[in-house]
Design a protein around this motif. Structure first.
Motif, PDB file in Angstrom:
ATOM      1  N   UNK A 144      49.577  38.779  39.576  1.00  0.00           N
ATOM      2  CA  UNK A 144      48.651  39.909  39.675  1.00  0.00           C
ATOM      3  C   UNK A 144      49.322  41.200  39.193  1.00  0.00           C
ATOM      4  N   UNK A 145      50.581  41.397  39.547  1.00  0.00           N
ATOM      5  CA  UNK A 145      51.317  42.587  39.106  1.00  0.00           C
ATOM      6  C   UNK A 145      51.501  42.605  37.590  1.00  0.00           C
ATOM      7  N   UNK A 146      51.526  41.432  36.978  1.00  0.00           N
ATOM      8  CA  UNK A 146      51.695  41.316  35.520  1.00  0.00           C
ATOM      9  C   UNK A 146      50.347  41.230  34.798  1.00  0.00           C
ATOM     10  N   UNK A 147      49.267  41.465  35.540  1.00  0.00           N
ATOM     11  CA  UNK A 147      47.897  41.456  35.002  1.00  0.00           C
ATOM     12  C   UNK A 147      47.463  40.086  34.485  1.00  0.00           C
ATOM     13  N   UNK A 148      48.069  39.016  35.007  1.00  0.00           N
ATOM     14  CA  UNK A 148      47.633  37.656  34.661  1.00  0.00           C
ATOM     15  C   UNK A 148      46.491  37.210  35.566  1.00  0.00           C
ATOM     16  N   UNK A 149      46.487  37.741  36.780  1.00  0.00           N
ATOM     17  CA  UNK A 149      45.499  37.386  37.802  1.00  0.00           C
ATOM     18  C   UNK A 149      44.637  38.619  38.045  1.00  0.00           C
ATOM     19  N   UNK A 150      43.309  38.455  38.056  1.00  0.00           N
ATOM     20  CA  UNK A 150      42.442  39.627  38.270  1.00  0.00           C
ATOM     21  C   UNK A 150      42.819  40.406  39.543  1.00  0.00           C
ATOM     22  N   UNK A 151      42.664  41.704  39.473  1.00  0.00           N
ATOM     23  CA  UNK A 151      43.049  42.595  40.568  1.00  0.00           C
ATOM     24  C   UNK A 151      42.235  42.359  41.843  1.00  0.00           C
ATOM     25  N   UNK A 152      41.035  41.797  41.710  1.00  0.00           N
ATOM     26  CA  UNK A 152      40.197  41.600  42.899  1.00  0.00           C
ATOM     27  C   UNK A 152      40.502  40.292  43.636  1.00  0.00           C
ATOM     28  N   UNK A 153      41.499  39.542  43.202  1.00  0.00           N
ATOM     29  CA  UNK A 153      41.859  38.280  43.862  1.00  0.00           C
ATOM     30  C   UNK A 153      42.879  38.542  44.961  1.00  0.00           C
ATOM     31  N   UNK A 154      42.832  37.728  45.991  1.00  0.00           N
ATOM     32  CA  UNK A 154      43.740  37.834  47.132  1.00  0.00           C
ATOM     33  C   UNK A 154      44.853  36.791  46.972  1.00  0.00           C
ATOM     34  N   UNK A 155      46.054  37.210  46.574  1.00  0.00           N
ATOM     35  CA  UNK A 155      47.124  36.242  46.346  1.00  0.00           C
ATOM     36  C   UNK A 155      47.443  35.371  47.569  1.00  0.00           C
ATOM     37  N   UNK A 156      47.417  35.931  48.766  1.00  0.00           N
ATOM     38  CA  UNK A 156      47.707  35.135  49.960  1.00  0.00           C
ATOM     39  C   UNK A 156      46.591  34.127  50.217  1.00  0.00           C
ATOM     40  N   UNK A 157      45.345  34.563  50.107  1.00  0.00           N
ATOM     41  CA  UNK A 157      44.221  33.641  50.296  1.00  0.00           C
ATOM     42  C   UNK A 157      44.238  32.518  49.271  1.00  0.00           C
ATOM     43  N   UNK A 158      44.564  32.854  48.031  1.00  0.00           N
ATOM     44  CA  UNK A 158      44.664  31.831  46.990  1.00  0.00           C
ATOM     45  C   UNK A 158      45.820  30.872  47.267  1.00  0.00           C
ATOM     46  N   UNK A 159      46.958  31.406  47.717  1.00  0.00           N
ATOM     47  CA  UNK A 159      48.108  30.552  48.029  1.00  0.00           C
ATOM     48  C   UNK A 159      47.739  29.560  49.132  1.00  0.00           C
ATOM     49  N   UNK A 160      47.037  30.028  50.142  1.00  0.00           N
ATOM     50  CA  UNK A 160      46.620  29.140  51.249  1.00  0.00           C
ATOM     51  C   UNK A 160      45.621  28.091  50.764  1.00  0.00           C
ATOM     52  N   UNK A 161      44.710  28.512  49.914  1.00  0.00           N
ATOM     53  CA  UNK A 161      43.735  27.567  49.355  1.00  0.00           C
ATOM     54  C   UNK A 161      44.443  26.486  48.543  1.00  0.00           C
ATOM     55  N   UNK A 162      45.389  26.903  47.710  1.00  0.00           N
ATOM     56  CA  UNK A 162      46.118  25.934  46.892  1.00  0.00           C
ATOM     57  C   UNK A 162      46.990  25.015  47.749  1.00  0.00           C
ATOM     58  N   UNK A 163      47.603  25.552  48.798  1.00  0.00           N
ATOM     59  CA  UNK A 163      48.388  24.716  49.706  1.00  0.00           C
ATOM     60  C   UNK A 163      47.526  23.600  50.290  1.00  0.00           C
TER      61      UNK A 163
END
Length: 194
Positions: A144-163
């Motif tokens: 997200x910091x490198x603008x690869x992931x949209x700014x409106x995404x929640x990195x922690x929520x996505x990490x938990x979903x992927x786990x």
């Protein structure tokens, strides 16, 4: 004078990992361990303790080996999102591979077999999942910091979903002969990163 060990404890522990991973805790007897490991029962107890203690040591070894590779992959410099995608696709590929899928993941197997009634096993499962979630979260935050992931995404929520997805891929892969089920789920989950 103390007797020296006539076997390599490290090699024996690795053999225990392989047996427990393939058969599970309950289905592996002490007689199975003695036969598979090639050491006497007394030596087994003296070196590793009870069957449960040996299992936990084997699980620790399995976890160290597997987690290190994933964390290294997710921590490489450069674009982070391709690494996250590669990890998800690798889990899917392993879950559909004829030889690998039947063993599943020793941590996931432990979660299903022992964690509900074994606090020591449950702590190790949680530690593994925390470690994986943290590595995914760090990679996704970096993306997200490198603008690869949209700014409106929640990195922690996505990490938990992927786990949860990754663990589910392991479980379904063990029981399903339909690789499309695994691949389709993994690819759909990856659209959350677009």
């Amino acid at each position: 004078m103390a007797r020296t060990k006539e076997f390599d404890p490290d090699a024996v522990l690795q053999a225990a990992v392989e047996l427990f991973w393939r058969r599970g805790y309950e289905a592996t007897t002490m007689a199975d361990l003695v036969e598979h490991l090639g050491i006497g029962r007394a030596s087994l107890y003296a070196t590793f303790g009870s069957k449960h203690e040996l299992y936990l040591k084997a699980l620790d070894r399995y976890e160290r080996t597997g987690s290190t590779a994933i964390v290294r992959e997710l921590s490489r410099p450069g674009p982070a999102l391709p690494a996250v995608r590669a990890v998800v696709r690798r889990y899917a590929a392993e879950a559909t591979h004829d030889r690998l899928r039947l063993n599943g993941c020793m941590v996931t197997n432990t979660a299903a077999e022992l964690a509900p009634h074994d606090p020591a096993a449950a702590r190790r499962v949680e530690r593994n999942w925390d470690h994986l979630e943290s590595a995914l979260h760090s990679a996704l935050a970096r993306a997200q910091a490198q603008a690869e992931l949209p700014a409106d995404r929640d990195p922690l929520g996505l990490a938990r979903t992927l786990l949860v997805l990754l663990q589910g891929l392991r479980v379904v892969g063990k029981a399903s002969a339909d690789p499309a089920r695994i691949r389709d789920a993994a690819e759909l989950a990856l659209t959350l990163l677009d």
